[in-house]
Design a protein around this motif. Structure first.
Motif, PDB file in Angstrom:
ATOM      1  N   UNK A   1     -16.441 -55.849   5.523  1.00 19.34           N
ATOM      2  CA  UNK A   1     -17.115 -54.591   5.215  1.00 19.34           C
ATOM      3  C   UNK A   1     -17.898 -54.648   3.901  1.00 19.34           C
ATOM      4  N   UNK A   2     -17.377 -55.354   2.914  1.00 17.42           N
ATOM      5  CA  UNK A   2     -18.076 -55.470   1.624  1.00 17.42           C
ATOM      6  C   UNK A   2     -19.429 -56.132   1.802  1.00 17.42           C
ATOM      7  N   UNK A   3     -19.470 -57.170   2.618  1.00 14.40           N
ATOM      8  CA  UNK A   3     -20.734 -57.859   2.893  1.00 14.40           C
ATOM      9  C   UNK A   3     -21.680 -56.944   3.656  1.00 14.40           C
ATOM     10  N   UNK A   4     -21.142 -56.235   4.643  1.00 11.94           N
ATOM     11  CA  UNK A   4     -21.960 -55.287   5.404  1.00 11.94           C
ATOM     12  C   UNK A   4     -22.609 -54.252   4.480  1.00 11.94           C
ATOM     13  N   UNK A   5     -21.814 -53.715   3.569  1.00  4.58           N
ATOM     14  CA  UNK A   5     -22.324 -52.665   2.686  1.00  4.58           C
ATOM     15  C   UNK A   5     -23.406 -53.208   1.751  1.00  4.58           C
ATOM     16  N   UNK A   6     -23.227 -54.423   1.288  1.00  3.26           N
ATOM     17  CA  UNK A   6     -24.230 -55.018   0.405  1.00  3.26           C
ATOM     18  C   UNK A   6     -25.557 -55.173   1.145  1.00  3.26           C
ATOM     19  N   UNK A   7     -25.491 -55.621   2.381  1.00  2.30           N
ATOM     20  CA  UNK A   7     -26.704 -55.821   3.174  1.00  2.30           C
ATOM     21  C   UNK A   7     -27.352 -54.492   3.522  1.00  2.30           C
ATOM     22  N   UNK A   8     -26.569 -53.542   4.001  1.00  4.87           N
ATOM     23  CA  UNK A   8     -27.130 -52.250   4.393  1.00  4.87           C
ATOM     24  C   UNK A   8     -27.729 -51.529   3.198  1.00  4.87           C
ATOM     25  N   UNK A   9     -27.065 -51.610   2.065  1.00  5.45           N
ATOM     26  CA  UNK A   9     -27.584 -50.991   0.851  1.00  5.45           C
ATOM     27  C   UNK A   9     -28.939 -51.579   0.468  1.00  5.45           C
ATOM     28  N   UNK A  10     -29.059 -52.893   0.555  1.00  5.94           N
ATOM     29  CA  UNK A  10     -30.317 -53.558   0.215  1.00  5.94           C
ATOM     30  C   UNK A  10     -31.430 -53.152   1.180  1.00  5.94           C
TER      31      UNK A  10
ATOM     32  N   UNK B   1     -32.460 -49.432   0.485  1.00  6.34           N
ATOM     33  CA  UNK B   1     -33.202 -49.399  -0.776  1.00  6.34           C
ATOM     34  C   UNK B   1     -34.610 -49.948  -0.589  1.00  6.34           C
ATOM     35  N   UNK B   2     -34.740 -51.047   0.163  1.00  4.54           N
ATOM     36  CA  UNK B   2     -36.053 -51.645   0.402  1.00  4.54           C
ATOM     37  C   UNK B   2     -36.944 -50.690   1.192  1.00  4.54           C
ATOM     38  N   UNK B   3     -36.379 -50.009   2.175  1.00  5.52           N
ATOM     39  CA  UNK B   3     -37.149 -49.040   2.948  1.00  5.52           C
ATOM     40  C   UNK B   3     -37.681 -47.930   2.046  1.00  5.52           C
ATOM     41  N   UNK B   4     -36.853 -47.477   1.118  1.00  6.76           N
ATOM     42  CA  UNK B   4     -37.285 -46.436   0.178  1.00  6.76           C
ATOM     43  C   UNK B   4     -38.398 -46.945  -0.716  1.00  6.76           C
ATOM     44  N   UNK B   5     -38.279 -48.174  -1.182  1.00  5.30           N
ATOM     45  CA  UNK B   5     -39.303 -48.763  -2.044  1.00  5.30           C
ATOM     46  C   UNK B   5     -40.649 -48.872  -1.342  1.00  5.30           C
TER      47      UNK B   5
ATOM     48  N   UNK C   1     -28.292 -41.727  -1.132  1.00  2.00           N
ATOM     49  CA  UNK C   1     -28.585 -42.343  -2.431  1.00  2.00           C
ATOM     50  C   UNK C   1     -30.011 -42.868  -2.505  1.00  2.00           C
ATOM     51  N   UNK C   2     -30.688 -42.938  -1.348  1.00  4.88           N
ATOM     52  CA  UNK C   2     -32.065 -43.442  -1.302  1.00  4.88           C
ATOM     53  C   UNK C   2     -32.917 -42.461  -0.510  1.00  4.88           C
ATOM     54  N   UNK C   3     -33.205 -41.286  -1.086  1.00  3.97           N
ATOM     55  CA  UNK C   3     -33.835 -40.192  -0.331  1.00  3.97           C
ATOM     56  C   UNK C   3     -35.198 -40.508   0.262  1.00  3.97           C
ATOM     57  N   UNK C   4     -35.856 -41.537  -0.198  1.00  3.90           N
ATOM     58  CA  UNK C   4     -37.160 -41.874   0.371  1.00  3.90           C
ATOM     59  C   UNK C   4     -37.100 -42.943   1.443  1.00  3.90           C
TER      60      UNK C   4
END
Length: 250
Positions: A97-106, A109-113, A136-139
């Motif tokens: 799950x930790x790996x999953x969360x790191x990937x999904x978070x990235x 975040x990239x989609x928002x950027x 946490x990434x509203x955009x």
């Protein structure tokens, strides 16, 4: 017909299924399970005006393909949409799950950027964490929760955040699935197949199953099948606009 979540590349005889889906459907969203699979599928199946192939990294194999994250983030920059991505908190995959969360978070975040993307999201036993990451990434863009299987409270939270839901015939096979589908916002529900993984009576659901979804859904909504199908079609067109696909595709 439309299909907003399908693994077209993983059917037996994928080329033939791809051709048939291109002929029958006005739109099919082919979600891939890894960045390398996206590259291979795009090359082997080629382009179709009615099939959208998108890069993803399925949470069930996140621990095996974590090294492909940089490639995924690069692919997202030139894609209208992303999928399949997300989190899986079920016992079988919880250890990663930790790996999953790191990937999904990235990914989020990239989609928002990049100004927002439409994401097809896996959220099995992980809805609250998925929603928290999106918040946490509203955009980030638009979330489409595919084959939603959370609690009723999870559904209300996802609805409140403006999430969409893609549903297929296999969801109606369980009482919980029917209960959830019945309560989903009617203006943010679109059809999916999730084939070839989704099965009914041991047979894979095919990409042209939207009429079956409409028929089953009409019973829960208390509407004629043709009215339900019209609603799903209208919703699909709205979602296509959010993805950035031109109207003449529909």
């Amino acid at each position: 017909m439309m299909d907003f979540h399908c693994h077209l590349d993983l059917y037996p005889g994928a080329r033939d299924v791809y051709k048939e889906a291109s002929r029958r459907n006005v739109f099919t969203w082919l979600v891939t399970t890894s960045p390398k699979a996206f590259s291979a599928t795009s090359r082997v199946l080629g382009a179709s005006p009615t099939v959208l192939i998108t890069p993803g990294l399925h949470p069930e194999i996140a621990h095996e393909r974590a090294s492909e994250l940089a490639l995924l983030l690069e692919q997202i920059s030139t894609s209208r949409a992303v999928g399949e991505v997300g989190l899986d908190g079920s016992p079988r995959f919880k250890q990663h799950y930790t790996i999953q969360r790191r990937i999904f978070s990235a990914v989020v975040k990239r989609c928002a950027e990049l100004g927002g993307r439409t994401l097809s999201i896996h959220s099995r036993q992980a809805v609250r964490d998925v929603l928290a990451e999106l918040a946490q990434n509203p955009g980030y863009g638009t979330a489409v929760l595919h084959w939603f299987s959370g609690t009723m409270a999870d559904l209300m939270a996802a609805d409140a955040q403006g999430c969409w839901f893609s549903i297929g015939p296999a969801m109606f096979e369980s009482a919980n699935g029917r209960s959830l589908v019945q309560k989903m916002p009617r203006d943010r529900v679109v059809p999916e197949s999730d084939g070839p993984f989704a099965k009914i009576d041991g047979k894979s659901v095919m990409p042209w199953s939207a009429d079956d979804t409409a028929r089953r859904l009409s019973v829960l909504w208390g509407l004629p099948p043709e009215d339900t199908e019209e609603t799903l079609t209208f919703n699909g067109k709205q979602l296509l606009r959010l993805i950035g696909i031109v109207e003449n595709r529909t």
